[in-house]
Scaffold this motif. Sequence first.
Motif, PDB file in Angstrom:
ATOM      1  N   SER A 108     -13.498  -1.806  -0.160  1.00 50.60           N
ATOM      2  CA  SER A 108     -13.219  -3.169   0.449  1.00 50.60           C
ATOM      3  C   SER A 108     -11.972  -3.769   0.342  1.00 50.60           C
ATOM      4  N   LYS A 109     -10.870  -2.945  -0.263  1.00 54.34           N
ATOM      5  CA  LYS A 109      -9.535  -3.293  -0.201  1.00 54.34           C
ATOM      6  C   LYS A 109      -8.528  -2.364   0.120  1.00 54.34           C
ATOM      7  N   ILE A 110      -8.981  -1.508   1.062  1.00 54.74           N
ATOM      8  CA  ILE A 110      -8.169  -0.308   1.356  1.00 54.74           C
ATOM      9  C   ILE A 110      -6.923  -0.625   1.955  1.00 54.74           C
ATOM     10  N   GLU A 111      -6.431  -1.820   2.843  1.00 55.65           N
ATOM     11  CA  GLU A 111      -5.209  -2.119   3.197  1.00 55.65           C
ATOM     12  C   GLU A 111      -4.314  -2.539   2.056  1.00 55.65           C
ATOM     13  N   ALA A 112      -4.883  -3.255   1.021  1.00 50.56           N
ATOM     14  CA  ALA A 112      -4.148  -3.610  -0.261  1.00 50.56           C
ATOM     15  C   ALA A 112      -3.761  -2.329  -0.816  1.00 50.56           C
ATOM     16  N   ALA A 117     -10.645   6.516   3.152  1.00 49.83           N
ATOM     17  CA  ALA A 117      -9.345   6.581   2.814  1.00 49.83           C
ATOM     18  C   ALA A 117      -8.356   7.373   3.909  1.00 49.83           C
ATOM     19  N   LEU A 118      -8.977   8.328   4.730  1.00 50.34           N
ATOM     20  CA  LEU A 118      -8.427   9.113   5.840  1.00 50.34           C
ATOM     21  C   LEU A 118      -8.127   7.957   6.959  1.00 50.34           C
ATOM     22  N   ASN A 119      -9.095   7.007   7.041  1.00 51.67           N
ATOM     23  CA  ASN A 119      -8.874   6.203   8.410  1.00 51.67           C
ATOM     24  C   ASN A 119      -7.428   5.340   8.061  1.00 51.67           C
ATOM     25  N   ALA A 120      -7.305   5.169   6.809  1.00 50.45           N
ATOM     26  CA  ALA A 120      -6.117   4.240   6.514  1.00 50.45           C
ATOM     27  C   ALA A 120      -4.820   5.081   6.334  1.00 50.45           C
ATOM     28  N   GLU A 121      -5.076   6.544   6.577  1.00 50.32           N
ATOM     29  CA  GLU A 121      -3.930   7.430   6.734  1.00 50.32           C
ATOM     30  C   GLU A 121      -3.228   7.687   5.251  1.00 50.32           C
ATOM     31  N   LEU A 164      -4.537   9.703  -3.514  1.00 47.96           N
ATOM     32  CA  LEU A 164      -5.928   8.894  -3.703  1.00 47.96           C
ATOM     33  C   LEU A 164      -7.081   9.847  -3.964  1.00 47.96           C
ATOM     34  N   VAL A 165      -7.596   9.659  -5.144  1.00 45.63           N
ATOM     35  CA  VAL A 165      -8.772  10.731  -5.569  1.00 45.63           C
ATOM     36  C   VAL A 165      -9.924   9.902  -5.383  1.00 45.63           C
ATOM     37  N   ILE A 207       0.396   1.668  -2.846  1.00 47.63           N
ATOM     38  CA  ILE A 207       0.968   3.034  -2.727  1.00 47.63           C
ATOM     39  C   ILE A 207       2.144   3.016  -2.242  1.00 47.63           C
ATOM     40  N   GLU A 208       2.458   2.306  -1.085  1.00 50.23           N
ATOM     41  CA  GLU A 208       4.018   2.374  -0.433  1.00 50.23           C
ATOM     42  C   GLU A 208       4.887   1.770  -1.506  1.00 50.23           C
ATOM     43  N   ILE A 209       4.552   0.651  -1.881  1.00 49.05           N
ATOM     44  CA  ILE A 209       5.469  -0.091  -3.092  1.00 49.05           C
ATOM     45  C   ILE A 209       5.655   0.783  -4.173  1.00 49.05           C
ATOM     46  N   LEU A 210       4.728   1.458  -4.610  1.00 53.45           N
ATOM     47  CA  LEU A 210       5.165   2.575  -5.816  1.00 53.45           C
ATOM     48  C   LEU A 210       5.790   3.565  -5.416  1.00 53.45           C
ATOM     49  N   LYS A 211       5.706   4.058  -4.129  1.00 49.96           N
ATOM     50  CA  LYS A 211       6.509   5.274  -3.697  1.00 49.96           C
ATOM     51  C   LYS A 211       7.637   4.735  -3.482  1.00 49.96           C
ATOM     52  N   ASN A 212       8.043   3.473  -3.185  1.00 50.21           N
ATOM     53  CA  ASN A 212       9.605   2.876  -3.059  1.00 50.21           C
ATOM     54  C   ASN A 212      10.345   2.645  -4.192  1.00 50.21           C
ATOM     55  N   ILE A 213       9.347   2.175  -5.273  1.00 51.14           N
ATOM     56  CA  ILE A 213       9.988   1.497  -6.504  1.00 51.14           C
ATOM     57  C   ILE A 213      10.102   2.703  -7.264  1.00 51.14           C
TER      58      ILE A 213
END
Length: 433
Positions: A174-178, A207-211, A197-198, A183-189
Amino acid sequence: MLKKPCFNLTKHKLEYESVKEFSSSILEVPLSEKSILFFDVSRETEIKPDEPLSVKPNNLLKTGEKFLPFKDKPSKYITSGVTGKISSINKFQSDYGKKYISITVNKEKEEIVCDKFSKKSKEPSLANASEFLQCIPGGISENILSNTEEIKTLFVCGTDNDLFSVANQYIVSSKIEALKKGIEILKNITGINNIILVVNKYLEQTALNAEIKTEVINSEYPSSLPKLIVKELLNIELPPDKSFIDIGVDFISAEAVAAIAQAYNTGKVPVDKLITFVKKDGSKLLAKARIGTPIKNLCAACDTAIDNNDRLIIGGPMTGSAIYTDDYPILNKTDAVIVQAADNISLTSDYPCINCGTCVAACPARLSVNMIVRYLEAGLYEVADDEYDLSACIECGLCSYVCISKIPIFQYIKLGKYELAKIKAKAAEEVDD
Ligand code: SF4
Ligand code: SF4
């Protein structure tokens, strides 16, 4: 302490609960008049028993405000889930030597959200995550906040650790975009590039649809426990004397990653925890409550009365712990609460081990559980470890679940590991001296 897995589960092949079976609406638990915050001091060996606290009754706390129980230790803090005044502060000892400070907060009429994180949230960094987000729903490890160079692979668990819990699956569904944003923020910081993602099979396409970089594990218990994820996805069997950081691996829940995205998106520290609530009739629902809400308020919101001799369990049916009071609060890692009616509690027995081998066949760590339990019953913890590898147990609870003699093996194992750790710590101290 939970003496026996509950609900008389009958299958030996146990499938994790799927969030598809839940209603799509989440029950919002109203704010409670009292909120209880726990500060874990178990690992704070340098904190003396009489060390003065830096908070006092009548101190006002804002929602999402962090505060330091000990002023000389600024790296550790608690975050308040409500706006209110401290009414009492107590120290207490829990099972297996865990020590806590419990701070009770009486809710004020008007809610004031702390704005200290707001300005810093505009530029996400490891420093401001460490300064404000230690206590987010789902939890975040000290290694992620401070030891990032050693982490080569970070697994985001879109699966749930115990049966019945669905909070992380809910976030993926239900919150795949969040989740993607987090994940992007974690990668950057953190600079960790390999964030995976498991998920269980049925959430793979979402998950794959959200790339999002994704791996699938099977949905049979206990495949989502961290050591089994590492074994299945990295083909590494973690030796008992090594930690995940020794092999460059760490874990974070999908709920925590979505909370990181929410924090930087809103400028507010998240304080709502998702909990799977299991009623006495076995029906389940997903609820959302402020961290610190007493379990009795959660039960009331879920129309569940607690009667004499009913049992309350924090966590899932395989690895959860029974609690003795419904004043116990929801913590940032409380994934499930189970209420068992007094007449549905499966008790342990005094029967001896009949050496049937069922526990050995069930054990995913391939341990001689039948032998381990003999030594643990006799208090011979070091023998259980030296000769039968007690430390290699991954604490799944399957042995207790299948035991024909209803021996509380899992509880013996947890006690055995605790006693073993004490023996080893004492031996290390003697060497240092
Ligand atoms: S809890 Fe029991 S079944 Fe699970 S790994 Fe440990 S010994 Fe084996
Ligand atoms: S399942 Fe229970 S009775 Fe059977 S060998 Fe294991 S401990 Fe003994």
